[in-house]
Design an enzyme around this catalytic site. Structure first.
Site, short mmCIF file in Angstrom:
data_model
loop_
_atom_site.label_atom_id
_atom_site.label_comp_id
_atom_site.label_asym_id
_atom_site.label_seq_id
_atom_site.Cartn_x
_atom_site.Cartn_y
_atom_site.Cartn_z
N GLY A 151 16.96 8.18 -35.57
CA GLY A 151 16.39 8.86 -34.41
C GLY A 151 17.15 8.53 -33.14
O GLY A 151 17.30 9.38 -32.26
N ALA A 152 17.65 7.30 -33.06
CA ALA A 152 18.36 6.91 -31.84
C ALA A 152 19.65 7.73 -31.69
O ALA A 152 20.04 8.10 -30.57
CB ALA A 152 18.68 5.42 -31.87
N GLY A 172 0.81 -1.22 0.00
CA GLY A 172 0.00 0.00 0.00
C GLY A 172 0.84 1.26 0.00
O GLY A 172 1.73 1.44 -0.83
N GLY A 173 0.54 2.14 0.94
CA GLY A 173 1.27 3.41 1.03
C GLY A 173 2.76 3.21 1.22
O GLY A 173 3.56 4.05 0.82
C1 HXC Z 1 -1.89 -2.61 11.62
C2 HXC Z 1 -0.55 -4.36 11.03
C3 HXC Z 1 -0.64 -3.99 9.66
C4 HXC Z 1 -1.41 -2.84 9.32
C5 HXC Z 1 0.61 -5.72 9.80
N1 HXC Z 1 0.23 -5.45 11.05
N2 HXC Z 1 0.09 -4.87 8.94
N3 HXC Z 1 -1.16 -3.66 11.98
N4 HXC Z 1 -2.01 -2.18 10.33
N5 HXC Z 1 -1.52 -2.40 8.08
C6 HXC Z 1 0.60 -6.14 12.29
C7 HXC Z 1 -0.01 -7.51 12.43
O1 HXC Z 1 -1.28 -7.41 13.03
C8 HXC Z 1 0.99 -8.20 13.33
O2 HXC Z 1 0.79 -7.77 14.66
C9 HXC Z 1 2.31 -7.61 12.90
O3 HXC Z 1 1.99 -6.39 12.23
C10 HXC Z 1 3.05 -8.50 11.93
O4 HXC Z 1 2.19 -8.85 10.87
P1 HXC Z 1 2.08 -10.34 10.33
O5 HXC Z 1 0.91 -10.38 9.42
O6 HXC Z 1 2.13 -11.29 11.47
O7 HXC Z 1 3.44 -10.47 9.52
P2 HXC Z 1 3.71 -11.15 8.11
O8 HXC Z 1 3.11 -12.51 8.08
O9 HXC Z 1 5.16 -11.03 7.88
O10 HXC Z 1 2.93 -10.28 7.02
C11 HXC Z 1 3.32 -8.94 6.84
C12 HXC Z 1 2.32 -8.25 5.86
C13 HXC Z 1 0.88 -8.50 6.38
C14 HXC Z 1 2.48 -8.84 4.46
C15 HXC Z 1 2.69 -6.78 5.82
O11 HXC Z 1 0.81 -8.18 7.77
C16 HXC Z 1 -0.13 -7.69 5.66
O12 HXC Z 1 -0.58 -8.08 4.55
N6 HXC Z 1 -0.54 -6.58 6.25
C17 HXC Z 1 -1.57 -5.73 5.69
C18 HXC Z 1 -1.10 -5.03 4.46
C19 HXC Z 1 -2.09 -4.04 3.96
O13 HXC Z 1 -3.03 -4.40 3.26
N7 HXC Z 1 -1.92 -2.78 4.41
C20 HXC Z 1 -2.84 -1.67 4.10
C21 HXC Z 1 -2.48 -1.14 2.76
S1 HXC Z 1 -3.49 0.19 2.27
P3 HXC Z 1 1.19 -8.63 15.92
O14 HXC Z 1 0.62 -7.88 17.06
O15 HXC Z 1 0.61 -9.98 15.71
O16 HXC Z 1 2.68 -8.66 15.97
C22 HXC Z 1 -2.53 1.53 2.40
C23 HXC Z 1 -3.22 2.76 1.92
C24 HXC Z 1 -2.28 3.92 1.70
O17 HXC Z 1 -1.44 1.49 2.82
C25 HXC Z 1 -2.61 4.70 0.49
C26 HXC Z 1 -1.82 4.26 -0.70
C27 HXC Z 1 -1.99 5.09 -1.93
#
Ligand code: HXC
Length: 517
Positions: A407-408, A172-173
């Site tokens: 052109g290149a 994401g961000g």
């Molecule tokens: C809050 C989060 C989090 C998030 C992970 N965690 N992502 N907490 N917000 N976005 C926390 C988990 O709950 C977990 O907490 C710890 O971080 C580790 O995550 P795991 O999932 O156990 O680790 P892993 O298996 O390595 O996976 C990592 C990951 C996955 C691939 C990043 O966590 C994931 O897919 N997260 C969500 C990604 C996502 O969709 N983000 C939002 C994007 S939208 P604990 O307490 O168990 O340690 C965005 C919008 C911005 O960013 C605008 C863009 C233009």
């Protein structure tokens, strides 16, 4: 009174201690188990020993649904400034052990503060990213927080170098901010970049794909071109950033630092006189020329695995940083295609923004023909490179080594788009088309009606080669400033760079041009 002060000092020590532990010892252990360093360990390796000054260690986050009672001092990111080889840089390092390095309001404010300070004092910003993106528990505040960073990334673009290092799963961000910065580093096996992760891919398009296949370092450094550098582990990656910083000025008002590598400017290399093979269809490795001419044979290649038919990177000539753009005849004969044009255009624009002179080494048979390239937009991608070289006001020097067709030739920093100094080797071939293509077009009727068409074609090609396929016609017109001995290339480049140092480039008064993005 003394007692109160004393208890506050103790409290401060406790708070700092708490902050140093990030998300706790278990999560630190898990980070190490994955082959990753912690956010603090990374900063220590990135910066000169003992130079880090932390800012906002005590800043806390907003909290939110599901995060009650889990307030971490520092809010999942370590920020501050320190030195790389004695020069100031600003750093933020996301702590995956705290809520997955996710970004909420406090976390973002810390990053914004160092970005603001860096812009104010004119120093690079380096982001060590290890983040799950927007912190889900903070809802729209987390999205707003990303917007603040994007805004600063854009305003700092072309003002201070911005470097992003991807050191974990980033989504994401956490990938969009880096994508606006100047250079992206990735760590193999442990870092990923994707807008939407494998789970979302599965839900939306019902495809199973691993994180590595979707957005690993090899995908982004070789296929998508998103990453400029990839290294096998955290330590080497951080060392790579230090190397890059050494070539760059701290901001757009400065020149890159001068570094004397004790390599005589007048050094010649007689082996270069034999570099270009007698057969024009035979390839050779452009790296031989690059490493021969640069100070101390030191070259930092950018995008080394992506669009390998063009080489971009930083080196020094006479102690001065230069940005080098060279066709690579050993890959796809050095043609310009979509990826090569995009890669070189972005590099040229970076150099121009940061006062880094450009040196082009040309051996290009043309643009890549065919529907794949045309439908993929070779017209607009090739135009990016044409635009980038043409608008560049830094000192520009070109050496035509061998082929420079059509052109290149024009696009690759020719005299006609106002390059400052254009040299050619005696082996240069500067023409609209190669001998076969040209003869087949202009003598087609004669050849078709000849008793022996192949013999006539060969005869015509020979005539064409003698008249057009050389650097001398262009030199007579003044399009080439001199035809030089290959062995003397280094010296000639350094002499030209020296006199061009005081070049004053000017641009028309406008808001900004409209590069064909
Ligand atoms: C809050 C989060 C989090 C998030 C992970 N965690 N992502 N907490 N917000 N976005 C926390 C988990 O709950 C977990 O907490 C710890 O971080 C580790 O995550 P795991 O999932 O156990 O680790 P892993 O298996 O390595 O996976 C990592 C990951 C996955 C691939 C990043 O966590 C994931 O897919 N997260 C969500 C990604 C996502 O969709 N983000 C939002 C994007 S939208 P604990 O307490 O168990 O340690 C965005 C919008 C911005 O960013 C605008 C863009 C233009």
């Amino acid at each position: 009174m003394v007692e109160i002060m004393h208890s506050n000092i103790l409290e401060l020590a406790k708070m700092r201690d708490h902050a140093y532990q990030g998300g706790g010892l278990d999560r630190i252990e898990a980070q190490h188990q994955r082959g990753k360093l912690t956010a603090r360990e990374r900063i220590d390796l990135l910066l000169d020993e003992g130079s880090f000054e932390e800012i906002d260690i005590l800043k806390a986050g907003r909290g939110g649904l599901g995060s009650q009672g889990t307030s971490y001092p520092g809010d999942g990111v370590i920020t501050g400034h320190g030195k790389i080889n004695g020069r100031e840089v600003f750093v933020f390092s996301q702590d995956f052990t705290v809520m997955g390095g996710s970004l909420g309001e406090g976390h973002s404010q810390k990053i914004c503060k160092v970005m603001d300070l860096a812009s104010r004092v004119g120093s690079p910003v380096i982001g060590l990213n290890d983040s799950g993106g927007a912190r889900i528990q903070e809802g729209v505040d987390a999205l707003a927080a990303y917007g603040e960073i994007f805004h600063r990334n854009v305003n700092a673009s072309g003002v201070i170098p911005q470097i992003s290092c991807m050191m974990g799963p980033c989504a994401g961000g956490a990938v969009y901010s880096p994508s606006i910065t100047d250079f992206i580093f990735m760590v193999e096996s442990t870092s990923n970049m994707f807008v939407t992760g494998p789970n979302v891919v599965k839900t939306v398009i019902h495809k199973d794909i691993s994180a590595e296949e979707l957005g690993g370092a090899s995908v982004h450094s070789a296929t998508s071109g998103v990453a400029h550098f990839a290294y096998p582990n955290d330590v080497l990656c951080l060392r790579g950033i230090r190397q890059l910083i050494n070539y760059l000025p701290s901001n757009n008002k400065q020149k890159a630092p001068f570094l004397d590598l004790n390599d005589p400017p007048e050094r010649t290399d007689p082996t270069l006189d034999y570099l270009v093979p007698p057969n024009p269809n035979q390839s050779y490795d452009m790296n031989v020329l690059i490493y021969s001419i640069l100070d101390g044979a030191e070259f930092l290649e950018v995008h080394s695995r992506f669009a390998r038919n063009i080489i971009c990177g930083f080196g020094r000539l006479g102690g001065q940083t230069i940005g080098l753009v060279a066709n690579q005849p050993a890959v796809l004969a050095g043609v310009l295609d979509n990826n090569a044009s995009f890669k070189a255009a972005r590099f040229v624009r970076f150099c121009d923004a940061f006062n880094i002179p450009l040196v082009s080494l040309v051996d290009v048979p043309g643009f890549m023909p065919g529907p794949e390239q045309e439908h993929g937009g070779i017209i607009r991608h090739g135009a990016k490179l044409l635009y980038a070289f043409t608008e560049a006001t830094v000192p520009r020097i070109t050496v035509i080594v061998r082929k420079a067709y059509g052109g290149a030739y024009l696009v690759m920093n020719s005299k006609h788009i106002h390059c400052d100094i254009n040299y050619a080797w005696p082996t240069a071939e500067i023409a609209v088309l190669g001998p076969r293509g040209a003869s087949e077009i202009i003598y087609r009727k004669e050849i078709d009606s000849a008793a022996d068409p192949e013999a006539l074609l060969n005869e015509k090609m020979e005539q064409y080669r003698k008249y057009y396929v050389n650097p001398f016609l262009a030199a007579k017109r003044g399009y080439i400033d001199d035809v030089i001995f290959p062995s003397q290339t280094r010296h000639r480049l350094i002499r030209s760079l020296q006199f061009l140092e005081s070049k004053i480039g000017s641009r028309p008064d406008r808001k900004h041009g409209n590069i064909p993005l």
